[in-house]
Design an enzyme around this catalytic site. Structure first.
Site, PDB file in Angstrom:
ATOM      1  CE  LYS A 195     -69.127-125.074  33.839  1.00 25.92           C
ATOM      2  NZ  LYS A 195     -69.040-126.476  33.405  1.00 25.92           N
ATOM      3  CE  LYS A 248     -67.994-122.831  30.396  1.00 27.52           C
ATOM      4  NZ  LYS A 248     -68.049-124.256  30.111  1.00 27.52           N
TER       5      LYS A 248
HETATM    6 ZN   LIG Z   1     -70.801-130.814  33.357  1.00 29.68          ZN
END
Ligand SMILES: [Zn+2]
Length: 323
Positions: A195, A248
């Site tokens: 992420k 992501k």
């Molecule tokens: Zn968070």
């Protein structure tokens, strides 16, 4: 052989041929639809920076998820907007919190729908950070217990899959251990393994009311410049017990999706985030882009890069075009 014997255009001459030789396909059963649940009754409040997306109270959420399922989309991922926020994010692991109530209602009212829950603290902490904070440091080890308690309370409510998004080191192991200890050894973990600290999350922070009050998320989310580090993050999450790996955002990180698809024999998910959705939607509204066409192109690109599963705010619109 070369031109004129070889003519790639032969296989592009009409839609029947193009369909026959198409390498990548999109289907609603590859989508997961993100939804925001809030307290109250009869609430359907539009998120201004994400047109067509809403904060839903549990009663309205149930109706919405019925319509999502009817489109052939197998599952949803839930984010909670709690009644109250505090320093220890207590609403995140409250068995009667907004997400826990929503999970119970969905499992009861919409049988067969896959309910995934996002596990993080930032929607529940008063300062909007993903972990406990001391001074201006986001504490790692001290946050793990609360994250694991959140995942356990989701599993107890009936969540089919828990999805930690916090990016604390060791969270997958902490969650796996607590789930197993409590008899939830069959609940899979969809890890936000990779992420990035992305500007594309902007609209989501309005949606989930989770903007940090100070500082940013760069001390735990990844530097957008790094690819090799993504492999280290994935290695760790697999070792700790992740079942599905997520990247992501999706669109700006297609190379990372491909790299992980090629190297790891695990299902790969990609999250097409709020900013990706909102940028295309805004350009479509202005008439600068053909939205249905670019939406489908963005999704096929993510699939072509190697994602098996796509979390996307376009899930419903794309499923309608695919049916
Ligand atoms: Zn968070």
């Amino acid at each position: 052989m070369t031109f004129p014997a070889t003519r790639p255009r032969r296989l592009r001459m009409n839609e029947v041929i193009r369909t026959m030789v198409r390498e990548t396909r999109l289907s609603p059963d590859q989508f997961i639809y993100p939804l925001f649940v809030c307290p109250g009754e009869g609430v359907k409040k539009e998120i201004s920076s994400m047109p067509g997306n809403y904060q839903w109270s549990v009663d309205r959420l149930v109706e919405e998820v019925r319509s999502v399922k009817a489109l052939g989309i197998p599952g949803i991922i839930l984010f909670g907007i709690p009644e109250k926020k505090d320093d220890r994010a207590t609403s995140a692991y409250d068995d009667y919190g907004v997400v826990q109530e929503a999970v119970r209602a969905l499992k009861r009212e919409v049988p067969g729908v896959l309910v995934i829950t996002d596990v993080c603290l930032c929607e529940y902490t008063a300062n909007g950070h993903c972990g406990l904070v001391k001074g201006d440091e986001i504490l790692n080890d001290e946050s793990l217990e609360l994250l694991a308690m959140s995942a356990l309370s989701h599993a107890k409510a009936g969540a089919d899959i828990v999805a930690p998004s916090d990016m604390m080191d060791g969270r997958v192991k902490a969650i796996r251990t607590l789930l197993d200890k409590n008899g939830y050894q069959n609940t899979p973990i969809l890890s936000y393994a990779v992420k990035y600290a992305s500007g594309y999350y902007g609209p989501f922070r309005e949606a989930a009311e989770s903007a940090p009050a100070f500082g940013d998320r760069r001390s735990h989310q990844m530097d957008p410049a790094n690819a090799l580090e993504a492999l280290r993050e994935v290695d760790l999450d697999i070792e700790e017990g992740a079942d599905i790996l997520m990247v992501k955002p999706a669109g700006p990180y297609l190379d990372i999706i491909r790299m992980i698809r090629d190297r790891y024999p695990y299902p790969v998910a990609a999250y097409q985030v709020s900013g990706e959705f909102s940028a295309l939607t805004a350009a479509g509204k202005l008439g600068w882009l053909d939205l249905p066409r670019t939406m489908m192109e963005s999704l096929i690109g993510i699939r072509r890069a190697g994602a098996d599963i796509i979390l996307t705010y376009f899930a419903k619109d794309a499923a309608k075009l695919l049916s």
